[in-house]
Scaffold this active site. Structure first.
Site, PDB file in Angstrom:
ATOM      1  N   ASP A 176      21.294  13.659  32.014  1.00 13.32           N
ATOM      2  CA  ASP A 176      22.538  12.896  32.183  1.00 13.32           C
ATOM      3  C   ASP A 176      22.312  11.424  32.528  1.00 13.32           C
ATOM      4  OD1 ASP A 176      21.653  12.929  34.752  1.00 13.32           O
ATOM      5  OD2 ASP A 176      23.416  13.872  35.614  1.00 13.32           O
TER       6      ASP A 176
ATOM      7  N   TYR B 113      14.647   5.041  35.438  1.00 15.38           N
ATOM      8  CA  TYR B 113      13.491   5.773  35.976  1.00 15.38           C
ATOM      9  C   TYR B 113      12.169   5.045  35.752  1.00 15.38           C
ATOM     10  CZ  TYR B 113      15.847   9.954  37.603  1.00 15.38           C
ATOM     11  OH  TYR B 113      16.617  10.817  38.321  1.00 15.38           O
TER      12      TYR B 113
HETATM   13  P1  NAD Z   1      20.296  23.196  43.933  1.00 19.59           P
HETATM   14  O1  NAD Z   1      19.064  23.613  44.658  1.00 19.59           O
HETATM   15  O2  NAD Z   1      21.536  22.918  44.676  1.00 19.59           O
HETATM   16  O3  NAD Z   1      20.673  24.315  42.852  1.00 19.59           O
HETATM   17  C1  NAD Z   1      19.758  25.035  42.116  1.00 19.59           C
HETATM   18  C2  NAD Z   1      20.051  26.522  42.207  1.00 19.59           C
HETATM   19  O4  NAD Z   1      19.079  27.198  41.390  1.00 19.59           O
HETATM   20  C3  NAD Z   1      19.929  27.106  43.624  1.00 19.59           C
HETATM   21  O5  NAD Z   1      21.090  27.805  43.967  1.00 19.59           O
HETATM   22  C4  NAD Z   1      18.719  28.031  43.530  1.00 19.59           C
HETATM   23  O6  NAD Z   1      18.827  29.172  44.342  1.00 19.59           O
HETATM   24  C5  NAD Z   1      18.715  28.388  42.048  1.00 19.59           C
HETATM   25  N1  NAD Z   1      17.435  28.842  41.523  1.00 19.59           N
HETATM   26  C6  NAD Z   1      16.192  28.378  41.808  1.00 19.59           C
HETATM   27  N2  NAD Z   1      15.274  29.045  41.102  1.00 19.59           N
HETATM   28  C7  NAD Z   1      15.943  29.948  40.344  1.00 19.59           C
HETATM   29  C8  NAD Z   1      15.538  30.931  39.406  1.00 19.59           C
HETATM   30  N3  NAD Z   1      14.252  31.101  39.111  1.00 19.59           N
HETATM   31  N4  NAD Z   1      16.484  31.694  38.813  1.00 19.59           N
HETATM   32  C9  NAD Z   1      17.776  31.519  39.114  1.00 19.59           C
HETATM   33  N5  NAD Z   1      18.226  30.606  39.993  1.00 19.59           N
HETATM   34  C10 NAD Z   1      17.312  29.823  40.607  1.00 19.59           C
HETATM   35  O7  NAD Z   1      19.884  21.937  43.042  1.00 19.59           O
HETATM   36  P2  NAD Z   1      20.794  20.805  42.369  1.00 19.59           P
HETATM   37  O8  NAD Z   1      20.585  19.536  43.076  1.00 19.59           O
HETATM   38  O9  NAD Z   1      22.166  21.277  42.196  1.00 19.59           O
HETATM   39  O10 NAD Z   1      20.092  20.643  40.961  1.00 19.59           O
HETATM   40  C11 NAD Z   1      19.975  21.704  40.048  1.00 19.59           C
HETATM   41  C12 NAD Z   1      19.056  21.329  38.904  1.00 19.59           C
HETATM   42  O11 NAD Z   1      19.687  20.415  38.025  1.00 19.59           O
HETATM   43  C13 NAD Z   1      17.760  20.628  39.341  1.00 19.59           C
HETATM   44  O12 NAD Z   1      16.710  21.080  38.503  1.00 19.59           O
HETATM   45  C14 NAD Z   1      18.039  19.184  39.078  1.00 19.59           C
HETATM   46  O13 NAD Z   1      16.856  18.453  38.951  1.00 19.59           O
HETATM   47  C15 NAD Z   1      18.795  19.329  37.790  1.00 19.59           C
HETATM   48  N6  NAD Z   1      19.564  18.169  37.338  1.00 19.59           N
HETATM   49  C16 NAD Z   1      19.253  17.679  36.127  1.00 19.59           C
HETATM   50  C17 NAD Z   1      19.938  16.637  35.596  1.00 19.59           C
HETATM   51  C18 NAD Z   1      19.496  16.093  34.274  1.00 19.59           C
HETATM   52  O14 NAD Z   1      19.734  14.964  33.963  1.00 19.59           O
HETATM   53  N7  NAD Z   1      18.797  16.851  33.433  1.00 19.59           N
HETATM   54  C19 NAD Z   1      21.002  16.075  36.297  1.00 19.59           C
HETATM   55  C20 NAD Z   1      21.320  16.598  37.547  1.00 19.59           C
HETATM   56  C21 NAD Z   1      20.590  17.662  38.053  1.00 19.59           C
HETATM   57  C1  G6P Z   2      19.853  11.836  37.507  1.00 18.72           C
HETATM   58  C2  G6P Z   2      18.806  12.409  36.625  1.00 18.72           C
HETATM   59  C3  G6P Z   2      18.574  13.846  36.976  1.00 18.72           C
HETATM   60  C4  G6P Z   2      18.243  13.989  38.439  1.00 18.72           C
HETATM   61  C5  G6P Z   2      19.326  13.381  39.273  1.00 18.72           C
HETATM   62  C6  G6P Z   2      18.903  13.348  40.726  1.00 18.72           C
HETATM   63  O1  G6P Z   2      21.090  12.366  37.208  1.00 18.72           O
HETATM   64  O2  G6P Z   2      19.104  12.310  35.268  1.00 18.72           O
HETATM   65  O3  G6P Z   2      17.569  14.350  36.152  1.00 18.72           O
HETATM   66  O4  G6P Z   2      18.098  15.348  38.791  1.00 18.72           O
HETATM   67  O5  G6P Z   2      19.564  12.067  38.884  1.00 18.72           O
HETATM   68  O6  G6P Z   2      19.980  13.013  41.492  1.00 18.72           O
HETATM   69  P1  G6P Z   2      19.992  13.270  43.057  1.00 18.72           P
HETATM   70  O7  G6P Z   2      21.344  12.810  43.424  1.00 18.72           O
HETATM   71  O8  G6P Z   2      19.778  14.758  43.232  1.00 18.72           O
HETATM   72  O9  G6P Z   2      18.879  12.485  43.608  1.00 18.72           O
HETATM   73 MN    MN Z   3      17.639  13.591  34.093  1.00 19.91          MN
END
Ligand code: NAD
Ligand code: G6P
Ligand code: MN
Length: 452
Positions: free
Chosen positions: A174, A268
């Site tokens: 995102d 980044y």
């Molecule tokens: P979070 O820890 O609040 O949520 C993650 C959830 O995944 C937790 O409830 C945890 O229990 C669960 N989990 C962990 N391992 C698991 C497994 N093997 N099977 C099933 N469930 C499992 O984290 P968050 O801050 O909400 O972020 C979630 C994910 O989204 C992270 O990987 C974060 O880096 C990613 N993210 C990516 C983007 C992007 O741009 N691609 C943007 C925002 C967040």
């Molecule tokens: C951006 C990136 C994600 C990352 C997030 C972290 O959205 O694209 O890949 O997980 O920032 O944000 P946070 O608020 O958890 O530091």
């Molecule tokens: Mn990302």
């Protein structure tokens, strides 16, 4: 029934995520273009997920009782009869994110969620978990697509390329979406009006063109703005990247631009171009993981508890994560063959002409019901090519180290990373990371020639 009338069954993997409630609210907002028949949450932490799950059950009962809803920790129940899996798991949780950030910082090295040694450590935890999700999906719903934004997306994507090359998984981020929202505000357009050219890898790329639909090029105008302000905008547009530490990151883009004023940088890149600055401006005792635990995580879980206690969502609804509507765009592109143009993480295969075919790149793609068709971005200059090749080999070494359980390749990965100053420091950081990640990483074999 025509295709457009088809209602979808969705599973959100990582149901207890801080993003789940906002994404469900966003899905509710988008029922007209992407109608749901069923929604399930799946998590391996039943207690955490239950708080989010119970609150969402109340919301849906009040707003969309026709959507069948459940939350579960049972993979068979979770992955049976689903059309799309939205995956956002965090292997090791915030506890381990904190270690990823604090261990390198203790060695005066960048400590970050997805970049440098922290990102490598997170990758070593995520690979096995994502492969497990893919296998559940393919076993119980073979036609399902996984839209994955679990991090570190670049290493996860490379692992999928190696280990599950034919699986229906699309890796997406995102950050470009968020930055393009900022660009559109800078030039007074709607984000949907922008058509961009972009090349790089995840959290590691550059825009080479930002046009409107009529073909007018805005890159020079945006560049002049970013040279002065970074991506900080007058009126705030985003709902996600708002905390003070994020504002500093948007501002720092002006120094990223200075290194190559021809292209607009992904924020980044600061971890690779200014690692010393990043370390100096980090608090080794209070990192982003702590900020999120004290901020977003607290807010989301407090809101959920409030709804559960009151038994109604009227006491304070979850905010709609409208910026995440790109996930619905992606699902629609696949479900309805819309041929929308989106940035995705795909195998290069010539999209960037002068780097290896087997690097997972982030480029604009046309997305239809067979998945993404990358749009060629031509040849890239020496500086970016050098950076990309180096970073790509770092990530390949990490995936090889995970597959082969090999200490040597992981040490090489850290040594090659632009965020680390020497093989010696790389080894010291790695040995501390191994200790902290015992429960999560495969046990690494030391090479017989290994020196101490
Ligand atoms: P979070 O820890 O609040 O949520 C993650 C959830 O995944 C937790 O409830 C945890 O229990 C669960 N989990 C962990 N391992 C698991 C497994 N093997 N099977 C099933 N469930 C499992 O984290 P968050 O801050 O909400 O972020 C979630 C994910 O989204 C992270 O990987 C974060 O880096 C990613 N993210 C990516 C983007 C992007 O741009 N691609 C943007 C925002 C967040
Ligand atoms: C951006 C990136 C994600 C990352 C997030 C972290 O959205 O694209 O890949 O997980 O920032 O944000 P946070 O608020 O958890 O530091
Ligand atoms: Mn990302």
């Amino acid at each position: 029934m025509t295709n457009l009338e088809k209602k979808h069954s969705i599973i959100i993997a990582g149901g207890g995520s801080t993003y789940t409630a906002g994404i469900v609210m966003m899905l509710l907002e988008n029922q007209e273009r992407f109608p749901l028949r069923a929604l399930k949450l799946y998590d391996n932490d039943g207690e955490r997920q239950a708080i989010i799950g119970k609150a969402i059950a109340i919301e849906l009962q009040e707003k969309a009782p026709e959507i069948k809803f459940e939350y579960t920790t049972d993979p068979v129940e979770a992955f049976t009869d689903v059309d799309f899996c939205f995956a956002h798991i965090r292997s090791g949780g915030y506890e381990m994110r904190e270690q990823d950030e604090k261990i390198p910082l203790a060695h005066h090295v960048v400590g970050q969620e997805t970049c440098g040694p922290g990102g490598i450590a997170y990758g070593m935890r995520s690979i096995g978990d994502i492969i497990e999700l893919i296998d559940f999906m393919e076993k119980y719903s073979p036609n399902c697509w996984m839209l994955n934004y679990s991090n570190p997306a670049s290493i996860v994507a490379e692992a999928c390329r190696r280990l599950r090359p034919n699986s229906k998984i699309l890796n997406i981020c995102d950050m470009p979406v968020g930055t393009q929202r900022r660009m559109s505000q800078i030039i007074g357009l709607d984000p949907k009006d922008l058509e961009v050219r972009y090349f790089g890898m995840n959290h590691f790329g550059w825009w080479t063109s930002v046009k409107d639909k009529a073909g007018h090029e805005y890159l020079p105008e945006i560049r002049d703005y970013v040279a002065k302000n970074g991506y900080l905008t007058q009126v705030e547009v985003d709902t996600q990247h708002m905390d003070a530490s994020w504002q500093a990151t948007h501002k720092k883009a002006q120094d990223l631009l200075a290194v190559d004023p021809n292209y607009l940088p992904n924020t980044y890149l600061k971890y690779y171009l200014y690692p010393d600055y990043v370390v100096e401006h980090s608090d080794p005792n209070y990192t982003r993981a702590n900020e999120v635990e004290d901020g977003r995580e607290k807010r989301v879980f407090a809101a959920a508890r409030k709804i559960i206690e009151a038994g109604t969502s009227k006491v304070g609804e979850f905010p709609i994560d409208s910026h995440a509507s790109f996930i619905v765009d992606l699902a629609c592109a696949i479900a309805y063959n819309t041929h929308e143009r989106m940035l995705l993480i795909v195998e290069n295969n010539g999209a960037i002409a002068n780097i290896d075919d087997d690097i997972m790149v982030e480029v604009p793609c046309i997305v239809g019901n067979d998945g993404p068709e990358p749009i060629t971005q031509g040849k890239i200059p020496l500086f970016q090519r050098g950076m990309i090749l180096e970073q790509a080999m770092v990530e390949k070494l990490v995936v090889s180290a995970w597959i082969d359980h090999d200490y040597q390749q992981l040490w090489q990965a850290l040594t090659l990373s632009k965020t680390l100053p020497s093989a010696q420091v790389a080894k010291e950081v790695l040995d501390d990371l191994i200790e902290a990640n015992k429960e999560y990483w495969p046990e690494l074999k030391q090479s017989p020639l290994h020196v101490n």
